[in-house]
Design a protein around this motif. Sequence first.
Motif: not given
Length: 274
Positions: A171-172, A217-218, A233-234, A244-246
Amino acid sequence: MLHQITDWSDAYANGANIPGGDRWPDLWVEPARAYREALTAAGRAQLGLSYGSGERNKLDLFLPEGTPKGLVVFVHGGFWVRLDNSYWSHLAAGPVAHGYAVAMPSYTLCPQNRVAGITREIGQAITFAAGLVSGPIRLTGHSAGGHLVTRMISATTPLSPEIAGRIVKTVSIAGLHDLRPLIKTGMNADIGLTPEEAVAESAALLEPLANTRLTCWVGAGERSEFIRQNALLANIWKGLGAATDCVEEPDRHHFTVIDGLADANHPLTLALMA
């Protein structure tokens, strides 16, 4: 309407663009200290473990009750030039409650180091921690730390195939995945990125490892560049075969977006532990 960034330093400036932004990172100091003291008193903290020969090559390891189910590694941010692991100890609480050990490394900062050198140090830290805790590995990091954990699952990872093969989720959080824009910021006087290094160290310009599972995640209230980098990136890695998930978490900015890790039931922690 066309939009073009002309002030790159402002585009990546968080504190100056958040009301009361100068309260951070000091707001993290007390909860982090309290968590370290509580787990130390319970015999479930191993502080200042050396993973390398550098002065800042240290990590703290927080342990659950009983045998750990696996290992979480949290890598801190600070644009590779500031802070250390001590500000975020309390963010181990969520994963620890799920039965995981949590390692939090520091690393040699720029300009004493290069971004590529920090990537190698984080690889050393993960390898060291993986030798202490068996089972699956889950990686998470914030801002520059988001960059560093995604580098661990890129084609040019410093990790051995054995260690990389244990990584089941990354998780970024508000991560920086294309470093080329940062060359245009005033911060680069300290970071020291060259065009060549920016390309080599950008996860968005690299292939993901096989079987990569990544959540970007943001906070929805972050600077537009962090939201763009998060989606970037996702999007790219999905096209290269990764799962991937965003996520854009409502009502969160760059300094509050990580708070969910302190809560075992918060969606951010659940995404990491999924």
